[in-house]
Design a protein around this motif. Structure first.
Motif, short mmCIF file in Angstrom:
data_model
loop_
_atom_site.label_atom_id
_atom_site.label_comp_id
_atom_site.label_asym_id
_atom_site.label_seq_id
_atom_site.Cartn_x
_atom_site.Cartn_y
_atom_site.Cartn_z
N THR A 18 -16.24 4.37 -44.25
CA THR A 18 -17.40 5.10 -44.20
C THR A 18 -18.39 4.10 -43.20
O THR A 18 -19.06 4.69 -42.57
N SER A 19 -18.30 3.04 -43.45
CA SER A 19 -19.43 2.47 -42.50
C SER A 19 -19.31 2.49 -41.18
O SER A 19 -20.07 2.39 -40.42
N VAL A 20 -18.11 2.45 -40.61
CA VAL A 20 -17.86 2.59 -39.33
C VAL A 20 -18.21 4.04 -38.85
O VAL A 20 -18.82 4.17 -37.91
N GLU A 21 -18.11 5.04 -39.61
CA GLU A 21 -18.19 6.49 -39.37
C GLU A 21 -19.69 6.68 -39.10
O GLU A 21 -20.18 7.24 -38.46
N TYR A 22 -20.40 5.96 -40.30
CA TYR A 22 -21.96 6.07 -40.13
C TYR A 22 -22.49 5.46 -39.02
O TYR A 22 -23.32 6.10 -38.36
N CYS A 23 -22.19 4.23 -38.42
CA CYS A 23 -22.41 3.47 -37.36
C CYS A 23 -22.09 4.44 -36.08
O CYS A 23 -22.96 4.32 -35.09
N LYS A 24 -20.90 5.07 -36.18
CA LYS A 24 -20.54 5.77 -35.01
C LYS A 24 -21.47 6.87 -34.95
O LYS A 24 -21.94 7.12 -33.55
N GLN A 25 -21.74 7.54 -35.97
CA GLN A 25 -22.66 8.84 -35.68
C GLN A 25 -24.35 8.12 -35.46
O GLN A 25 -24.90 8.62 -34.36
N ALA A 26 -24.52 7.04 -35.92
CA ALA A 26 -25.95 6.61 -35.66
C ALA A 26 -26.10 6.07 -34.08
O ALA A 26 -27.12 6.02 -33.46
N LEU A 27 -24.78 5.65 -33.65
CA LEU A 27 -25.04 5.09 -32.08
C LEU A 27 -24.24 5.92 -31.29
O LEU A 27 -24.19 5.60 -29.97
N GLN A 28 -24.46 7.40 -31.56
CA GLN A 28 -23.95 8.31 -30.82
C GLN A 28 -25.02 8.41 -29.40
O GLN A 28 -24.59 8.18 -28.42
N MET A 29 -26.39 8.43 -29.79
CA MET A 29 -27.42 8.47 -28.81
C MET A 29 -28.46 7.51 -29.32
O MET A 29 -29.74 7.87 -29.55
N PRO A 30 -28.24 6.02 -29.06
CA PRO A 30 -29.17 5.29 -29.62
C PRO A 30 -30.37 4.68 -28.73
O PRO A 30 -30.49 3.58 -28.41
N THR A 31 -30.94 5.83 -28.09
CA THR A 31 -32.07 5.38 -27.09
C THR A 31 -33.08 4.64 -27.64
O THR A 31 -33.09 3.45 -26.94
#
Lengths: 492, 212
Positions: free
Chosen positions: A274-287
């Motif tokens: 869960t934590s990796v998946e969450y970060c993965k989403q959050a870091l897709q476009m971390p402008t």
């Protein structure tokens, strides 16, 4: 003898002696003398026995597989020869002591009876026994093949012994310890249990070199501890790795399910996934994040940036909280107790920029997470383990008190690094044997030892995906008393 | 590594002479050879023996199971249990590693006391020293009817009684001690917590009665 008797009789019975009386007296004297003689022999035996029984003869315990060599020497005038029986099954043998001072060597005795044929109980054949003397002891040596308590017999002859006298003996107890490694069983986990998990797993994330040069890779391995393997119980640890090939963000999570919690293997799995998946989403476009990081990299040291804290709080703190919630959902769905899923979580995200590395992390529970640079002899611990004064008082991701804003803030760390040898995340199954205490986590020598130890077996060169198997094998390192599940992830 | 220290306090007074003391010797031997086959105990448990008759002495210092040598035990004299407790306290100070910032200390020691009679010395003095130390668990065993379980209750909550001090009964007590040390070694390793009470030990055999 006869003459002597007759002379005595002549003196005492001057009036002569009847034939019957003479025979009677003769018989009486013979009986008396024989009895006296037997007592004399027995006394001699008792003296020898007492002597040997009070000798301080100690055979140190042996261990299966470890070479053993022990001298046994009786330096006593009264004990002329001795040997040992009962060693046959142990795999050990007896040889003569090598006496360097030939002047002292008891040549007559050794040459006369160095090889005595005796009947050994262990072996229904006659075999040569090695005899010890006052000047030349016995050496018990060899590689023990069998563990257990063995009753050895020390047999000996005393001064004045001749063929027909009793051979005396003393029992010696001799212990051969098993190799502790051989006592640990390796029972595979039953695949039908709830939330089955593989007993070991390893993974390699290859990040190919690009126009900016070589890129760091991630290798990780996780293995059941000996105590779990011994009882066929599942691995409680877990990890999850991710690299975004588009924008270069790395995400690493390592979790240790609590040993006492029934389904902690699931807890650690959910925590990582869960934590990796969450970060993965959050870091897709971390402008916004990346812009803030660039700003931060230009700022002076000690400059505190509120917006970076908020962003990190939202991404990593959010990931940890999401993992916490995900566990609660599974608990609810299964009508279990939250404590049954207790797990730690070490979560790190990082990316290489032109100015260097940005690393951010969240840490709850024990284990260790650290940036290590061998060249600069530099370490930066990404938080402090929740150990407390006594072991076992660790905090878990499943505890609500972890998610007060203050607690989250205190568990978040971010750092700008020029470069480093490795970012290492591990559960206490690895950190305990190497660091023992929390204080030692701050010592670079200890990290050097760990790093050297890993590099002896694991070839951490760029793109070497074979290193995941080497790392898995490395996790088998022997450390007495440390039987916990072991998990380590290395970004290098 | 963190050791689990185990102290045996054995009554070797004159009343133990003969069958009981032979059974105790045998018990120690069986205890050690059983524990050597248990991977948890072999790596974790360390054993010491303190005997008490007219005085108390530590006949085996705290020793790793793999190097343990069977000591010679003889019975005579009175029952200096107080002195034995004081000696235990002193030895624990010397032999048990305390936790510091750099070193993880040992687990709290397990203590098994076995006696067949009333103490003949001043129990309270030794008891006071003993009470100042922290132990994981202390089990006191009254071997036969001669020992006063009320006296032993002053030392620890966990008091057990053997109906008779014959060899079969003493043997089963030692078997239970051995199973307890095994369970204790496993417990500390698995849960990272000290052994705390009688409920964490395997149930005693029928010959060993728990005194409530």
């Amino acid at each position: 003898m006869k003459e002597l008797l007759e002379k005595i009789f002549e003196n005492i019975y001057s009036n002569g002696l009847s034939e019957e009386r003479y025979c009677d007296i003769k018989e009486f004297i013979s009986e008396k003398l024989i009895s006296e003689y037997n007592d004399y022999v027995m006394n001699r035996e008792i003296v020898a026995k007492n002597k040997v029984n009070t000798l301080d003869i100690v055979l140190p315990n042996a261990k299966v597989g470890d070479y053993y060599s022990q001298l046994l020497k009786i330096e006593d005038e009264e004990i002329i020869e001795y040997w040992i029986e009962g060693l046959k099954k142990t795999g050990l043998e007896v040889v003569s002591e090598i006496v360097l001072d030939f002047q002292k060597e008891d040549n007559t005795m050794v040459q006369g009876s160095a090889n005595l044929e005796v009947f050994d109980n262990d072996n229904i054949e006659c075999q040569k026994q090695v005899i010890g003397t006052k000047n030349k002891g016995l050496v018990i040596k060899g590689n023990p093949i069998m563990s257990g308590d063995f009753d050895l017999t020390l047999k000996y002859k005393y001064k004045g012994w001749f063929d027909g006298c009793n051979i005396l003996e003393r029992k010696l107890r001799f212990a051969i310890n098993p190799d502790p490694r051989s006592l640990w069983k390796d029972i595979p986990t039953d695949k039908n249990i709830k939330f089955y998990k593989d007993d070991f797993v390893s993974e390699y994330v290859t990040v190919l070199a690009n126009d900016k040069g070589l890129q760091k890779d991630i290798v990780a391995a996780s293995k059941r501890g000996r105590s779990h393997a011994h009882e066929g119980k599942a691995r409680d640890d877990d990890f999850k790795l991710y690299h975004n090939d588009e924008n270069g963000w790395y995400i690493i999570a390592v979790a240790d399910g609590a040993g006492s919690a029934k389904y902690s293997r699931k807890g650690s799995e959910i925590a990582c996934e869960t934590s990796v998946e969450y970060c993965k989403q959050a870091l897709q476009m971390p402008t916004e994040l990346e812009e803030t990081i660039l700003e931060l990299s230009k700022a002076e040291e000690g400059y505190s940036n509120r917006s970076i804290s908020t962003l990190i709080y939202n991404i990593i703190g959010g990931a940890a909280h999401k993992a916490h919630r995900a566990i609660l959902d599974v608990v609810k769905a299964n009508e279990d107790q939250v404590r049954d899923y207790a797990t730690t979580l070490l979560l790190a995200i990082c990316k290489k920029f032109d100015f260097g590395w940005f690393v951010a992390s969240f840490w709850v529970g024990d284990g260790a997470m650290c940036i290590y640079d061998k060249e600069r002899q530099y370490i930066k611990l990404l938080g402090t383990p929740d150990g407390g004064e006594y072991a076992g008082q660790t905090r878990f991701l499943t505890m609500p008190e972890i998610f007060t804003p203050e607690s989250i803030m205190s568990r978040l760390k971010y750092s700008i690094e020029e470069d480093f040898s490795a970012l290492i995340l591990m559960t206490d199954g690895v950190s305990d044997p190497f660091f023992e205490t929390d204080a030692n986590l701050n010592k670079v020598e200890k990290w050097n030892e760990l790093w050297e130890n890993i590099n002896k077996e694991v070839d951490l060169t760029d793109d070497n995906s074979e290193s995941k198997n080497q790392l898995l094998n490395w996790l088998d390192f022997w450390s007495a008393g440390n039987h916990d599940d072991r998990t380590i992830a290395i970004l290098y | 590594m963190r050791r689990l220290p185990v102290y045996l306090l054995l009554d070797t007074s004159g009343s133990m002479y003969g069958e009981p003391i032979e059974a105790v010797k045998n018990g120690v031997q069986v205890l050690v050879s059983t524990l050597r086959q248990d991977p948890y105990a072999l790596e974790t448990a360390y054993l010491s023996i303190i005997t008490f008759d007219s005085s108390a002495q530590q006949i085996v210092p705290l020793t790793e199971l793999s190097t343990f040598q069977q000591p010679n035990i003889e019975a005579n004299g009175c029952t200096a249990l107080g002195e034995a407790l004081a000696l235990l306290a002193a030895k624990v100070d010397m032999e048990v590693t305390k936790t510091t910032a750099e070193v993880k200390g040992d687990w709290k020691p397990l203590v098994f006391i076995m006696t067949d009679g009333e103490p003949t010395d001043d129990l309270n003095k030794g008891l006071a020293e003993f009470k100042k130390r922290k132990f994981g668990m202390v089990v006191a065993c009254a071997a036969g009817q001669g020992a006063n379980t009320d006296t032993l209750k002053k030392i620890t909550e966990c008091v057990v009684q053997l109906d008779t001090a014959d060899s079969a009964t003493i043997k089963s007590f030692f078997k239970w001690v051995s199973a307890s040390v095994s369970a204790g070694s496993m417990k500390v390793e698995e849960t990272c917590k000290d052994v705390g009470g009688l409920s964490e030990l395997p149930p005693p055999p029928p010959e060993v009665n728990i005194v409530v």
